[in-house]
Design a protein around this motif. Structure first.
Motif, PDB file in Angstrom:
ATOM      1  N   VAL A  25       0.842  -1.201   0.000  1.00  0.00           N
ATOM      2  CA  VAL A  25       0.000   0.000   0.000  1.00  0.00           C
ATOM      3  C   VAL A  25       0.877   1.252   0.000  1.00  0.00           C
ATOM      4  CG1 VAL A  25      -1.635   1.342   1.374  1.00  0.00           C
ATOM      5  CG2 VAL A  25      -2.014  -1.102   1.027  1.00  0.00           C
ATOM      6  N   ASN A  26       1.904   1.271   0.849  1.00  0.00           N
ATOM      7  CA  ASN A  26       2.808   2.426   0.913  1.00  0.00           C
ATOM      8  C   ASN A  26       3.530   2.645  -0.412  1.00  0.00           C
ATOM      9  OD1 ASN A  26       2.111   3.029   3.546  1.00  0.00           O
ATOM     10  ND2 ASN A  26       3.811   1.885   4.431  1.00  0.00           N
ATOM     11  N   LEU A  27       3.964   1.560  -1.044  1.00  0.00           N
ATOM     12  CA  LEU A  27       4.654   1.666  -2.336  1.00  0.00           C
ATOM     13  C   LEU A  27       3.732   2.270  -3.391  1.00  0.00           C
ATOM     14  CD1 LEU A  27       7.132   1.054  -4.109  1.00  0.00           C
ATOM     15  CD2 LEU A  27       6.123  -1.186  -4.541  1.00  0.00           C
ATOM     16  N   ILE A  28       2.496   1.802  -3.433  1.00  0.00           N
ATOM     17  CA  ILE A  28       1.533   2.326  -4.417  1.00  0.00           C
ATOM     18  C   ILE A  28       1.256   3.796  -4.163  1.00  0.00           C
ATOM     19  CG2 ILE A  28      -0.867   2.189  -5.203  1.00  0.00           C
ATOM     20  CD1 ILE A  28      -0.635  -0.876  -4.727  1.00  0.00           C
ATOM     21  N   PHE A  29       0.932   4.142  -2.917  1.00  0.00           N
ATOM     22  CA  PHE A  29       0.609   5.534  -2.596  1.00  0.00           C
ATOM     23  C   PHE A  29       1.810   6.457  -2.795  1.00  0.00           C
ATOM     24  CE2 PHE A  29      -3.124   4.436   0.465  1.00  0.00           C
ATOM     25  CZ  PHE A  29      -3.889   4.068  -0.624  1.00  0.00           C
ATOM     26  N   ASP A  30       2.987   6.006  -2.409  1.00  0.00           N
ATOM     27  CA  ASP A  30       4.194   6.821  -2.597  1.00  0.00           C
ATOM     28  C   ASP A  30       4.482   7.045  -4.078  1.00  0.00           C
ATOM     29  OD1 ASP A  30       4.491   6.989   0.147  1.00  0.00           O
ATOM     30  OD2 ASP A  30       6.116   5.502   0.251  1.00  0.00           O
ATOM     31  N   SER A  31       4.300   6.002  -4.883  1.00  0.00           N
ATOM     32  CA  SER A  31       4.519   6.129  -6.331  1.00  0.00           C
ATOM     33  C   SER A  31       3.515   7.103  -6.948  1.00  0.00           C
ATOM     34  CB  SER A  31       4.384   4.767  -7.020  1.00  0.00           C
ATOM     35  OG  SER A  31       5.361   3.883  -6.552  1.00  0.00           O
ATOM     36  N   MET A  32       2.268   7.023  -6.508  1.00  0.00           N
ATOM     37  CA  MET A  32       1.251   7.936  -7.022  1.00  0.00           C
ATOM     38  C   MET A  32       1.566   9.374  -6.618  1.00  0.00           C
ATOM     39  SD  MET A  32      -2.171   5.636  -6.363  1.00  0.00           S
ATOM     40  CE  MET A  32      -3.322   6.846  -6.999  1.00  0.00           C
ATOM     41  N   THR A  33       1.954   9.564  -5.364  1.00  0.00           N
ATOM     42  CA  THR A  33       2.291  10.906  -4.877  1.00  0.00           C
ATOM     43  C   THR A  33       3.471  11.478  -5.650  1.00  0.00           C
ATOM     44  OG1 THR A  33       1.467  10.352  -2.680  1.00  0.00           O
ATOM     45  CG2 THR A  33       2.950  12.223  -2.832  1.00  0.00           C
ATOM     46  N   ASP A  34       4.525  10.669  -5.845  1.00  0.00           N
ATOM     47  CA  ASP A  34       5.707  11.131  -6.590  1.00  0.00           C
ATOM     48  C   ASP A  34       5.339  11.535  -8.014  1.00  0.00           C
ATOM     49  OD1 ASP A  34       7.245  10.626  -4.343  1.00  0.00           O
ATOM     50  OD2 ASP A  34       8.060   8.724  -5.093  1.00  0.00           O
ATOM     51  N   SER A  35       4.475  10.764  -8.656  1.00  0.00           N
ATOM     52  CA  SER A  35       4.053  11.088 -10.024  1.00  0.00           C
ATOM     53  C   SER A  35       3.294  12.404 -10.061  1.00  0.00           C
ATOM     54  CB  SER A  35       3.164   9.981 -10.589  1.00  0.00           C
ATOM     55  OG  SER A  35       3.912   8.824 -10.818  1.00  0.00           O
ATOM     56  N   MET A  36       2.425  12.614  -9.086  1.00  0.00           N
ATOM     57  CA  MET A  36       1.633  13.842  -9.073  1.00  0.00           C
ATOM     58  C   MET A  36       2.492  15.059  -8.747  1.00  0.00           C
ATOM     59  SD  MET A  36      -1.966  12.460  -7.581  1.00  0.00           S
ATOM     60  CE  MET A  36      -2.765  14.025  -7.690  1.00  0.00           C
ATOM     61  N   VAL A  37       3.505  14.886  -7.909  1.00  0.00           N
ATOM     62  CA  VAL A  37       4.423  15.991  -7.612  1.00  0.00           C
ATOM     63  C   VAL A  37       5.124  16.427  -8.896  1.00  0.00           C
ATOM     64  CG1 VAL A  37       6.607  16.547  -6.466  1.00  0.00           C
ATOM     65  CG2 VAL A  37       4.769  15.477  -5.173  1.00  0.00           C
ATOM     66  N   LYS A  38       5.426  15.459  -9.770  1.00  0.00           N
ATOM     67  CA  LYS A  38       6.070  15.768 -11.054  1.00  0.00           C
ATOM     68  C   LYS A  38       5.083  16.342 -12.072  1.00  0.00           C
ATOM     69  CE  LYS A  38       8.117  11.616 -11.151  1.00  0.00           C
ATOM     70  NZ  LYS A  38       8.756  10.447 -11.776  1.00  0.00           N
ATOM     71  N   GLY A  39       3.794  16.315 -11.732  1.00  0.00           N
ATOM     72  CA  GLY A  39       2.785  16.846 -12.646  1.00  0.00           C
ATOM     73  C   GLY A  39       2.188  15.807 -13.569  1.00  0.00           C
ATOM     74  N   ASP A  40       2.532  14.536 -13.357  1.00  0.00           N
ATOM     75  CA  ASP A  40       2.000  13.467 -14.199  1.00  0.00           C
ATOM     76  C   ASP A  40       0.543  13.173 -13.852  1.00  0.00           C
ATOM     77  OD1 ASP A  40       4.503  13.219 -15.318  1.00  0.00           O
ATOM     78  OD2 ASP A  40       5.089  11.512 -14.075  1.00  0.00           O
ATOM     79  N   ARG A  41      -0.158  12.634 -14.827  1.00  0.00           N
ATOM     80  CA  ARG A  41      -1.551  12.209 -14.650  1.00  0.00           C
ATOM     81  C   ARG A  41      -1.537  10.719 -14.351  1.00  0.00           C
ATOM     82  NH1 ARG A  41      -5.798  10.320 -18.246  1.00  0.00           N
ATOM     83  NH2 ARG A  41      -7.762  11.285 -17.628  1.00  0.00           N
ATOM     84  N   ILE A  42      -2.404  10.278 -13.445  1.00  0.00           N
ATOM     85  CA  ILE A  42      -2.503   8.864 -13.106  1.00  0.00           C
ATOM     86  C   ILE A  42      -3.893   8.395 -13.509  1.00  0.00           C
ATOM     87  CG2 ILE A  42      -2.489   7.169 -11.245  1.00  0.00           C
ATOM     88  CD1 ILE A  42      -0.798   9.254  -9.659  1.00  0.00           C
ATOM     89  N   GLU A  43      -3.941   7.342 -14.318  1.00  0.00           N
ATOM     90  CA  GLU A  43      -5.231   6.803 -14.734  1.00  0.00           C
ATOM     91  C   GLU A  43      -5.297   5.340 -14.341  1.00  0.00           C
ATOM     92  OE1 GLU A  43      -7.776   5.872 -18.742  1.00  0.00           O
ATOM     93  OE2 GLU A  43      -6.434   7.592 -18.733  1.00  0.00           O
ATOM     94  N   ILE A  44      -6.325   4.983 -13.594  1.00  0.00           N
ATOM     95  CA  ILE A  44      -6.546   3.602 -13.192  1.00  0.00           C
ATOM     96  C   ILE A  44      -7.873   3.187 -13.817  1.00  0.00           C
ATOM     97  CG2 ILE A  44      -6.840   2.006 -11.265  1.00  0.00           C
ATOM     98  CD1 ILE A  44      -5.237   4.065  -9.573  1.00  0.00           C
ATOM     99  N   ARG A  45      -7.790   2.339 -14.831  1.00  0.00           N
ATOM    100  CA  ARG A  45      -8.982   1.926 -15.580  1.00  0.00           C
ATOM    101  C   ARG A  45     -10.016   1.323 -14.639  1.00  0.00           C
ATOM    102  NH1 ARG A  45      -8.435   3.557 -21.034  1.00  0.00           N
ATOM    103  NH2 ARG A  45      -6.204   3.671 -21.352  1.00  0.00           N
ATOM    104  N   GLY A  46     -11.256   1.715 -14.813  1.00  0.00           N
ATOM    105  CA  GLY A  46     -12.340   1.213 -13.996  1.00  0.00           C
ATOM    106  C   GLY A  46     -12.533   1.996 -12.700  1.00  0.00           C
ATOM    107  N   LEU A  47     -11.557   2.819 -12.327  1.00  0.00           N
ATOM    108  CA  LEU A  47     -11.649   3.600 -11.094  1.00  0.00           C
ATOM    109  C   LEU A  47     -11.775   5.087 -11.416  1.00  0.00           C
ATOM    110  CD1 LEU A  47     -11.443   3.537  -7.939  1.00  0.00           C
ATOM    111  CD2 LEU A  47      -9.022   4.027  -8.263  1.00  0.00           C
TER     112      LEU A  47
END
Length: 112
Positions: A25-47
């Motif tokens: 869970v920490n790895l997923i959330f940390d990866s998502m946070t790091d991507s958003m800090v860089k300005g990247d968009r995160i798309e999770i199909r179905g969610l």
């Protein structure tokens, strides 16, 4: 559901230790946070998708004093729910089967 309940559910369903589930869970959330800090968009199909919205500075008002104050520009995370999740929550789709549930639309155009 909160973070600890998510960890417990992952550990239970995947038959791993709570510590391993917490690391996942920490790895997923940390990866998502790091991507958003860089300005990247995160798309999770179905969610849905997570994006960073940028807001310019503006002049606001202190509600207590009525004094005008300058609000600095900011970047905030924004979540846009996906159609599939909307349909599941609304009861139009079965979450496990992915099948559309028929709905009675008889009073859709009714005027009051």
């Amino acid at each position: 559901m909160n973070r600890s309940e998510l960890i417990e559910q992952i550990a239970e369903k995947s038959k791993i230790t709570k510590k391993m589930a917490e690391d996942v869970v920490n790895l997923i959330f940390d990866s998502m946070t790091d991507s958003m800090v860089k300005g990247d968009r995160i798309e999770i199909r179905g969610l849905g998708s997570f994006v960073v919205r940028e807001y310019g500075s503006y002049t606001g008002r202190n509600p207590r004093t009525g004094e005008s104050i300058r609000v600095n520009s900011k970047r905030l995370p924004f979540f846009k729910v996906g159609k599939e999740l909307k349909d599941i929550v609304d009861g139009n789709v079965s979450p496990s089967a992915g099948a559309v549930i028929e709905q009675d639309d008889t009073d859709e155009d009714t005027e009051f």
